[in-house]
Design a protein around this motif. Structure first.
Motif, PDB file in Angstrom:
ATOM      1  N   UNK A 151     -77.152  17.820  84.683  1.00 35.94           N
ATOM      2  CA  UNK A 151     -77.949  17.015  85.601  1.00 35.94           C
ATOM      3  C   UNK A 151     -78.473  15.784  84.875  1.00 35.94           C
ATOM      4  N   UNK A 152     -78.563  14.678  85.593  1.00 35.87           N
ATOM      5  CA  UNK A 152     -79.037  13.433  85.005  1.00 35.87           C
ATOM      6  C   UNK A 152     -80.365  13.004  85.623  1.00 35.87           C
ATOM      7  N   UNK A 153     -81.119  12.266  84.837  1.00 36.59           N
ATOM      8  CA  UNK A 153     -82.368  11.708  85.324  1.00 36.59           C
ATOM      9  C   UNK A 153     -82.610  10.351  84.691  1.00 36.59           C
ATOM     10  N   UNK A 154     -83.584   9.653  85.219  1.00 39.59           N
ATOM     11  CA  UNK A 154     -83.915   8.333  84.692  1.00 39.59           C
ATOM     12  C   UNK A 154     -85.391   8.055  84.933  1.00 39.59           C
ATOM     13  N   UNK A 155     -86.043   7.527  83.928  1.00 40.51           N
ATOM     14  CA  UNK A 155     -87.402   7.011  84.067  1.00 40.51           C
ATOM     15  C   UNK A 155     -87.328   5.500  83.930  1.00 40.51           C
ATOM     16  N   UNK A 156     -87.895   4.792  84.876  1.00 37.54           N
ATOM     17  CA  UNK A 156     -87.763   3.338  84.849  1.00 37.54           C
ATOM     18  C   UNK A 156     -89.046   2.642  85.292  1.00 37.54           C
ATOM     19  N   UNK A 161     -84.967   0.894  81.833  1.00 35.50           N
ATOM     20  CA  UNK A 161     -84.434   2.149  82.342  1.00 35.50           C
ATOM     21  C   UNK A 161     -84.079   3.054  81.173  1.00 35.50           C
ATOM     22  N   UNK A 162     -84.604   4.300  81.202  1.00 31.80           N
ATOM     23  CA  UNK A 162     -84.289   5.283  80.166  1.00 31.80           C
ATOM     24  C   UNK A 162     -83.675   6.520  80.818  1.00 31.80           C
ATOM     25  N   UNK A 163     -82.477   6.881  80.391  1.00 33.31           N
ATOM     26  CA  UNK A 163     -81.756   8.003  80.990  1.00 33.31           C
ATOM     27  C   UNK A 163     -81.894   9.264  80.144  1.00 33.31           C
ATOM     28  N   UNK A 164     -81.721  10.403  80.805  1.00 34.03           N
ATOM     29  CA  UNK A 164     -81.712  11.697  80.144  1.00 34.03           C
ATOM     30  C   UNK A 164     -80.778  12.623  80.900  1.00 34.03           C
ATOM     31  N   UNK A 177     -81.923   1.926  75.668  1.00 34.24           N
ATOM     32  CA  UNK A 177     -82.673   1.525  76.861  1.00 34.24           C
ATOM     33  C   UNK A 177     -81.901   0.407  77.560  1.00 34.24           C
ATOM     34  N   UNK A 178     -81.821   0.493  78.879  1.00 32.42           N
ATOM     35  CA  UNK A 178     -81.105  -0.501  79.664  1.00 32.42           C
ATOM     36  C   UNK A 178     -82.093  -1.366  80.428  1.00 32.42           C
ATOM     37  N   UNK A 179     -81.737  -2.616  80.624  1.00 33.95           N
ATOM     38  CA  UNK A 179     -82.649  -3.577  81.237  1.00 33.95           C
ATOM     39  C   UNK A 179     -82.067  -4.125  82.530  1.00 33.95           C
ATOM     40  N   UNK A 180     -82.966  -4.421  83.467  1.00 34.56           N
ATOM     41  CA  UNK A 180     -82.556  -4.973  84.758  1.00 34.56           C
ATOM     42  C   UNK A 180     -81.914  -6.349  84.589  1.00 34.56           C
TER      43      UNK A 180
END
Length: 207
Positions: A151-156, A161-164, A177-180
């Protein structure tokens, strides 16, 4: 208690999970955003986004709508849905965005495969909250006999954006970390999540 009350320590103690760091998407392929998405993000930047709600509406939602359209709406993205699985253990509360392989938008159905939690400033606290929601999603999938192994999740914050991911009781936090400001790379990560999950399970159409 609710998802927002969890800390990494409480997750470890209550659910016997562990945490590690890794590069989750080492070979992500950037996807060119559509003119509509480019314009939507430009308008968001010109208008501004002072609150958590405005960041969610103006930055996060356009990205997710673009992803859904790219995939012919084969999955639902539910906004503000409740994932009340086990309130006695704190697995209850609202999720900002839940991805589920179903066409039904009215309520959450398994299999859930990704959850995105939008926080105004605190990505780390959002990560703990999202991790707790993934525990709840895993239990929902198991209960409904539609398990998803990863399962995937993201806190943004909308900007960052940080995925887990959650697999075999292990949370892996993405070290990148990914940026808009680079929506193509962000779309590439989200598309990879959809592709990986689609390979695990057949999409289910709810009538």
């Amino acid at each position: 208690m609710a998802y927002s009350d969890f800390t990494p320590e409480r997750l470890r103690n209550d659910f016997n999970v562990t945490f590690q760091g890794s590069d989750l998407f080492p070979q992500v392929v950037s996807i060119a955003p559509s003119p509509w998405l480019v314009e939507a993000l430009e308008r968001a930047n010109s208008i501004g986004f002072g609150s958590e709600k405005s960041r969610s509406e103006r930055l996060v939602t356009p990205i997710l709508l673009e992803l859904a359209k790219r995939n012919q709406h084969q999955f639902a993205i539910l906004s503000g849905a409740y994932l009340d699985i086990d309130p006695a253990r704190g697995l209850n509360g609202e999720c900002d965005f839940i991805f589920s392989f179903t066409r039904l938008q009215d309520f959450v159905l398994a299999p859930v495969f990704c959850i995105t939690e939008a926080k105004k400033q605190d990505v780390e606290q959002g990560t703990a909250q999202c991790a707790a929601q993934l525990v709840g999603a895993a239990q929902l999938n198991e209960r409904d006999k539609k398990p998803v192994s990863r399962l995937y999740g993201c806190s943004t914050t909308g900007i960052e954006w940080r995925f887990l991911c959650f697999e075999n009781n292990v949370f892996t936090l993405d070290e990148t970390r990914y940026l808009i400001s680079d929506p193509g790379k962000l779309l590439g990560v989200l598309q990879q999540i959809v592709d990986v999950t689609r390979a695990q399970t057949q999409p289910i159409v709810a009538l």
